[in-house]
Design an enzyme around this catalytic site. Structure first.
Site, PDB file in Angstrom:
ATOM      1  N   TYR A 191     -10.920  -4.329   2.933  1.00  0.00           N
ATOM      2  CA  TYR A 191     -10.072  -3.833   4.011  1.00  0.00           C
ATOM      3  C   TYR A 191     -10.964  -3.707   5.239  1.00  0.00           C
ATOM      4  O   TYR A 191     -11.846  -2.855   5.287  1.00  0.00           O
ATOM      5  CB  TYR A 191      -9.470  -2.488   3.612  1.00  0.00           C
ATOM      6  CG  TYR A 191      -8.423  -1.944   4.574  1.00  0.00           C
ATOM      7  CD1 TYR A 191      -8.671  -1.822   5.943  1.00  0.00           C
ATOM      8  CD2 TYR A 191      -7.180  -1.526   4.109  1.00  0.00           C
ATOM      9  CE1 TYR A 191      -7.717  -1.326   6.808  1.00  0.00           C
ATOM     10  CE2 TYR A 191      -6.211  -1.018   4.971  1.00  0.00           C
ATOM     11  CZ  TYR A 191      -6.489  -0.922   6.312  1.00  0.00           C
ATOM     12  OH  TYR A 191      -5.535  -0.414   7.162  1.00  0.00           O
TER      13      TYR A 191
ATOM     14  N   ASP B 128      -6.262   9.471  10.105  1.00  0.00           N
ATOM     15  CA  ASP B 128      -4.951   8.973  10.510  1.00  0.00           C
ATOM     16  C   ASP B 128      -4.516   9.508  11.860  1.00  0.00           C
ATOM     17  O   ASP B 128      -4.775  10.660  12.199  1.00  0.00           O
ATOM     18  CB  ASP B 128      -3.907   9.349   9.449  1.00  0.00           C
ATOM     19  CG  ASP B 128      -4.019   8.463   8.227  1.00  0.00           C
ATOM     20  OD1 ASP B 128      -3.891   7.243   8.380  1.00  0.00           O
ATOM     21  OD2 ASP B 128      -4.267   8.998   7.124  1.00  0.00           O
TER      22      ASP B 128
ATOM     23  N   GLU C  68       0.853  -1.187   0.000  1.00  0.00           N
ATOM     24  CA  GLU C  68       0.000   0.000   0.000  1.00  0.00           C
ATOM     25  C   GLU C  68       0.881   1.225   0.000  1.00  0.00           C
ATOM     26  O   GLU C  68       1.742   1.371   0.866  1.00  0.00           O
ATOM     27  CB  GLU C  68      -0.860   0.028   1.269  1.00  0.00           C
ATOM     28  CG  GLU C  68      -2.233  -0.571   1.116  1.00  0.00           C
ATOM     29  CD  GLU C  68      -3.042  -0.403   2.389  1.00  0.00           C
ATOM     30  OE1 GLU C  68      -2.804   0.549   3.164  1.00  0.00           O
ATOM     31  OE2 GLU C  68      -3.911  -1.245   2.620  1.00  0.00           O
TER      32      GLU C  68
END
Lengths: 263, 408
Positions: A174, A62, A51
């Site tokens: 994911y 994040d 990735e």
């Protein structure tokens, strides 16, 4: 989709009776030069899919580690075009999935981005702020391209949404294994196996677990539950503090962890 | 000119192409729940009865409509009997906590209670929305965490202390530009982590659907009151309504009641900072391009690579690189005229309103006043100009003194 590089790679991994290792690397971090080396060493150390993060100024999903890495990459002049060039230059044999937020892709131009990403050798696209159903027009554009649209599923995803989300997915799913932002945690969620089973019930795609998986022991545990394991912050942190060689050692540990059989 | 029907705008959470829900998957269930609970509450008379009583007895609504004849004369529009031009101020500065922000925080606190969420988070720039959130959390006994840029905390110490007095925890944000946009990122990160127990009271008509319509619905009390007050007192509608636009909640709040009154000119005033040409401004609508930021598609200050550019304004409340998606739509349809005034013009208007009317406006609101003053000579006889005075200027006095070299 049987010829798609991600599907082909997963067939090999499944053939070996193990889970896939999917490291995340921020393009342009620690430096533009070192990040190209990091891509190559990730493959050499045993990554099955890599990735690659395109830095964005406002990474709201994040945690501090990835935030600092993307900010540093931007400050050193990393651009979307620069990331694609790096993917091209790395010439990896394993599939590359580009991970980013929607706006850098829109600014580049979605169609142009898909074309250039494919030409550079990328096989998948994972957009953190682009949930299923958010924009059918954009979804159709990705679906019409050779680039797989990787869907994220969260612990809060309702069963109704889950069914719709996997319908347009390709490559792999994911699974965000916990609530929260990216970043290292002490242990993997105790209900990871149930979460994987819930997704597995509605899709034949491989399921990779991510968010907060940071040690070899956690990789080993997650690899028992899921078809793939994503490690990001722990790796980025080691690259930042201890350098490329230490990053490679950590990845080799992780690569061994996904290859270990159940005791 | 043909304008699309404006009362049925939000289709699937969009205003034309703008808006949407561009968020991490983790938040989707909470947004769906909020949309459902808000829609139910909108149809529930007991919800409005409770909110209206709180707005009356706790906030002090309805806020007055104040005529400003000396300001009108300064704008070159006052004077003679018959054919005179009037300037009216909608006094949101007189709300409890000193700004329009509490209209929204009160409404959203009631929604949080309906959802059974007892932990509230918010972002704040200058601190006005943070104070309004801390206030309603104290009133309803809710846990309150406010994210504020470290830089803004330094500039607005007094508001930090006010929030703490009311029991809120103020968390400094050290990422990025350390201002409102980064505080919003951090609040979203908290929400992703604690979404099952926590409601995020966003402070403006920005963010993912349904926030832009939730906040607009709670702020539209401003325009409903103002429209009725102007009609009752002057027997006609205003000819122009002006309001400042950062994220755009006070502007949508006052515009909304007038959207279908096609003869009423609506003017949104953005912050031109040090000048639109300087690159140091917050004029997303004037100088931005559509982009996805904080969960919705709207005009955005960004570079060619889609990286969000830092905004600048003397007014912390306008210092935001994005703008609400409904404003983007109202710009494209032409229903609202968007203009921009500089820091200097806003500071001059701050001084003018203080001196001429005895009202210290928030620097945000001073932008709207500045535009009215700046149209000097172009007003026509009979014009009835309504300005949304969205907040009071006490919070800005120390900074204005510093900027103008006054000794305190």
């Amino acid at each position: 989709m049987s010829d798609h590089p991600i599907a082909a790679r997963w067939r090999e991994v499944r053939g070996e009776g193990r889970a896939a290792l999917i490291p995340y690397l921020t393009a342009g971090f620690p430096t533009p030069g070192a990040s190209l080396d990091a891509l190559r060493l990730a493959e050499a150390a045993g990554a099955d899919v890599v990735e690659v993060g395109v830095p964005f100024s406002d990474p709201l999903a994040d945690g501090p580690t990835i935030q600092r890495s993307t900010q540093a990459a931007l400050e050193q002049g990393m651009t979307t075009g620069g990331v694609l060039q790096q993917i091209h230059d790395a010439r990896l044999r394993v599939p590359v999935v580009i991970m980013t937020y929607l706006n850098p892709v829109l600014a580049y131009g979605l169609e142009r981005f898909l074309r250039d990403a494919h030409a550079a050798g990328a096989s998948g696209l994972l957009l953190t702020d682009f949930p299923a159903g958010a924009d059918p027009t954009l979804e159709r554009a990705v679906a019409a391209s050779p680039v797989a649209l990787i869907r994220l599923i969260a612990p809060t995803t309702t069963d109704e949404r889950l069914a719709g989300a996997v319908r347009g997915a390709s490559g792999f799913i994911y699974l965000i294994s916990r609530l929260g932002v990216t970043g290292a945690r002490d242990r993997i969620p105790p209900d990871l196996a149930e979460q994987v089973a819930r997704v597995r019930a509605v899709t034949a795609l491989p399921i990779a677990a991510g968010f907060g998986i940071s040690t070899a022991a956690q990789v080993r545990a997650a690899a028992r539950a899921a078809d793939g394991v994503v490690v990001g912050s722990a790796l980025v942190d080691v690259l930042a503090t201890a350098g490329l060689a230490a990053g490679e050692r950590l990845l080799r540990e992780f690569a061994r962890a996904v290859r270990e059989r159940d005791p | 000119m043909s304008i699309p029907k404006l009362v049925e705008r939000a289709v699937d959470g969009r205003f034309g192409p703008y808006g949407g829900r561009y968020v991490p998957e983790t938040l989707m269930a909470a947004l769906e729940e909020l949309a459902r609970v808000h829609d139910e509450a909108k149809r529930d008379p007991t919800f409005w009865a409770e909110l209206d009583a709180l707005l009356r007895d706790y906030v002090g609504r309805p806020t007055p409509l104040t005529e400003a004849p000396r300001l009108a004369a300064e704008a070159g529009v006052g004077g003679g009997v018959g054919g005179e031009v009037r300037v009216l101020l909608k006094r949101e500065d007189l709300n409890h906590t000193g700004a329009h922000k509490i209209n929204n925080t009160l409404g959203q606190a009631l929604l949080a209670r309906r959802m059974g969420k007892r932990r509230i988070i918010a972002e704040t720039g200058a601190g006005q929305h943070g104070v309004a959130t801390a206030t309603v959390c104290a009133k309803f006994g809710l846990e309150c965490v406010v994210y504020m840029g470290e830089e803004d905390m330094r500039r607005q110490r007094l508001n930090v202390y006010r929030m703490e007095l009311m029991g809120a925890r103020v968390v400094p944000v050290t990422a990025g530009t350390r201002t409102l946009k980064d505080a919003t990122n951090e609040a979203l990160r908290d929400w992703v982590t604690n979404v099952t127990t926590t409601h995020y009271i966003i402070g403006s008509v920005v963010g993912p659907d349904p926030f832009p319509r939730v906040v607009r619905d709670f702020q539209s009390v401003i325009g409903r009151e103002a429209r009725a007050q102007v009609l009752e007192r002057y027997g006609r509608l205003p000819t122009t309504v002006a309001a400042c636009v950062g994220g755009g909640s006070n502007a949508l709040g006052i515009f909304h009641a007038f959207l279908d009154d096609r003869e009423v000119e609506l003017v949104g005033v953005e912050a031109a900072g040090e000048g639109l040409a300087s690159g140091r401004h917050s004029a997303s609508l004037a100088r931005g391009r559509p982009g996805v930021f904080h969960g919705s598609l709207s005009y955005l200050l960004q570079d060619g690579d889609g990286q969000v550019q830092p905004a600048h304004s003397v007014s912390a409340g306008l210092d935001y690189p994005g703008v609400g998606p409904e404003h983007a739509y109202l710009k494209d349809t032409g229903r609202v005229l968007y203009v921009a005034v500089t820091d200097q013009e806003a500071l001059a208007a701050f001084a003018a309103l203080s001196r001429l009317e005895g009202i210290l406006p928030a620097l945000e609101s001073a932008h709207a006043v500045a535009w009215v003053l700046g149209r000097r000579g172009n007003w026509r006889a009979g014009d009835l100009v309504l300005i949304n005075l969205s907040g009071r200027g006490d919070k800005d006095v120390a900074m204005v003194a510093e900027l103008t070299g006054a000794k305190l």
